[in-house]
Design a protein around this motif. Sequence first.
Motif, short mmCIF file in Angstrom:
data_model
loop_
_atom_site.label_atom_id
_atom_site.label_comp_id
_atom_site.label_asym_id
_atom_site.label_seq_id
_atom_site.Cartn_x
_atom_site.Cartn_y
_atom_site.Cartn_z
N PHE A 41 59.33 26.20 49.36
CA PHE A 41 60.04 25.15 50.08
C PHE A 41 60.73 24.18 49.12
O PHE A 41 61.82 23.69 49.41
CB PHE A 41 59.09 24.41 51.02
CG PHE A 41 58.79 25.19 52.27
CD1 PHE A 41 59.61 25.09 53.38
CD2 PHE A 41 57.71 26.05 52.33
CE1 PHE A 41 59.36 25.82 54.53
CE2 PHE A 41 57.44 26.79 53.48
CZ PHE A 41 58.27 26.68 54.58
N SER A 101 64.81 23.74 49.07
CA SER A 101 65.47 22.45 49.28
C SER A 101 66.55 22.19 48.24
O SER A 101 67.46 21.40 48.48
CB SER A 101 64.43 21.32 49.26
OG SER A 101 63.96 21.09 47.95
N ARG A 102 66.45 22.88 47.11
CA ARG A 102 67.44 22.71 46.04
C ARG A 102 68.63 23.66 46.17
O ARG A 102 69.74 23.32 45.76
CB ARG A 102 66.78 22.89 44.67
CG ARG A 102 65.79 21.79 44.32
CD ARG A 102 65.02 22.13 43.03
NE ARG A 102 64.26 20.99 42.54
CZ ARG A 102 63.06 20.64 42.95
NH1 ARG A 102 62.47 21.36 43.90
NH2 ARG A 102 62.44 19.59 42.46
N HIS A 107 72.92 21.49 53.77
CA HIS A 107 72.61 21.03 55.13
C HIS A 107 72.69 22.18 56.13
O HIS A 107 73.66 22.95 56.13
CB HIS A 107 73.58 19.92 55.54
CG HIS A 107 73.39 19.47 56.96
ND1 HIS A 107 72.35 18.67 57.35
CD2 HIS A 107 74.10 19.76 58.09
CE1 HIS A 107 72.43 18.44 58.65
NE2 HIS A 107 73.48 19.09 59.12
N GLN A 148 59.99 18.51 52.43
CA GLN A 148 61.11 19.01 51.64
C GLN A 148 62.43 18.99 52.41
O GLN A 148 63.43 19.54 51.96
CB GLN A 148 60.82 20.43 51.15
CG GLN A 148 59.63 20.54 50.21
CD GLN A 148 59.87 19.82 48.90
OE1 GLN A 148 61.01 19.59 48.49
NE2 GLN A 148 58.80 19.44 48.21
N GLY A 149 62.42 18.34 53.57
CA GLY A 149 63.66 18.17 54.32
C GLY A 149 63.96 19.25 55.34
O GLY A 149 65.10 19.37 55.80
N PHE A 150 62.96 20.04 55.72
CA PHE A 150 63.17 21.11 56.69
C PHE A 150 62.54 20.76 58.04
O PHE A 150 61.51 20.11 58.10
CB PHE A 150 62.55 22.42 56.19
CG PHE A 150 63.27 23.04 55.03
CD1 PHE A 150 64.29 23.96 55.25
CD2 PHE A 150 62.92 22.72 53.74
CE1 PHE A 150 64.96 24.53 54.17
CE2 PHE A 150 63.58 23.29 52.66
CZ PHE A 150 64.61 24.19 52.88
N LYS A 185 67.40 23.26 57.03
CA LYS A 185 67.45 22.17 56.06
C LYS A 185 68.25 21.01 56.65
O LYS A 185 69.34 21.21 57.19
CB LYS A 185 68.10 22.64 54.76
CG LYS A 185 68.24 21.58 53.68
CD LYS A 185 66.91 21.29 53.03
CE LYS A 185 67.07 20.43 51.78
NZ LYS A 185 67.62 19.12 52.02
N ARG A 217 71.68 19.44 49.45
CA ARG A 217 70.79 20.01 48.45
C ARG A 217 70.25 18.94 47.54
O ARG A 217 70.95 17.98 47.17
CB ARG A 217 71.51 21.05 47.60
CG ARG A 217 71.88 22.32 48.33
CD ARG A 217 72.32 23.39 47.33
NE ARG A 217 73.37 22.91 46.46
CZ ARG A 217 74.65 22.90 46.74
NH1 ARG A 217 75.08 23.34 47.91
NH2 ARG A 217 75.54 22.47 45.88
N ARG A 218 69.00 19.08 47.14
CA ARG A 218 68.41 18.21 46.12
C ARG A 218 68.92 18.65 44.76
O ARG A 218 69.07 19.84 44.48
CB ARG A 218 66.89 18.30 46.16
CG ARG A 218 66.28 17.60 47.34
CD ARG A 218 64.77 17.85 47.40
NE ARG A 218 64.12 17.62 46.13
CZ ARG A 218 62.86 17.96 45.87
NH1 ARG A 218 62.13 18.56 46.80
NH2 ARG A 218 62.32 17.70 44.69
#
Length: 209
Positions: free
Chosen positions: A122, A126-127, A131, A181-183, A202, A206-207
């Motif tokens: 995860f 996230s990286r 979106h 992790q933004g999901f 996501k 992106r991170r």
Amino acid sequence: MTVAANAKQVHDASRRNAQPILDVLRSALPPRGLVLEIAAGSGFHAATFAAALPGVTWQPTDADAAMRASIEAHRAEMGLSNLRPALALDVIAWPWPVMQVDAIVCINMIHISPWSACTALFGGASRVLDHDGVLFTYGPYRVDGDWRGEGNQAFDRSLRARNPDWGIRELREIEALAADQGFVLAATVAMPANNLSLVFRKRGARRTD
């Protein structure tokens, strides 16, 4: 790359679950773009899905050299222009060899790996996903403590006997990890043999850290 004649592997479980998984992927994945498959195993799924989804480019990866050789054997046999050569990817080792994708598919890895691999999955996703990018996972899960069948509970015992860091994960713990992790868990689909398909999306860019 020269592929040995006996490199290709096909597992019975992969044959059985390919069509049910594909049915979910048809609606979960974007119609085009780059799909990164993590822990692609024998490559049977990669070849099957790439053939059925010609609008996407399929990038299979695996940490095991024997599995990568099997992937290449499937790729050579199928001759698909949208199925890329297999890459070495250990989900825990950062950076990954592919750093920007539209979707990630990870089948039957989370329970046959330590929890650190799940967190790395995860975190890495996230990286590399932007979106609304999709992270799809498949396998057995407990749901609010429910094993969803005695077979899953017995399977968990066998996994932990092989490696105490392995085991069937609790869905809510994975959902919480994903949220960190933004999901967001966008869909949970019941599958044959008491498995689940999970579709995460996501939220946010992106991170880059």
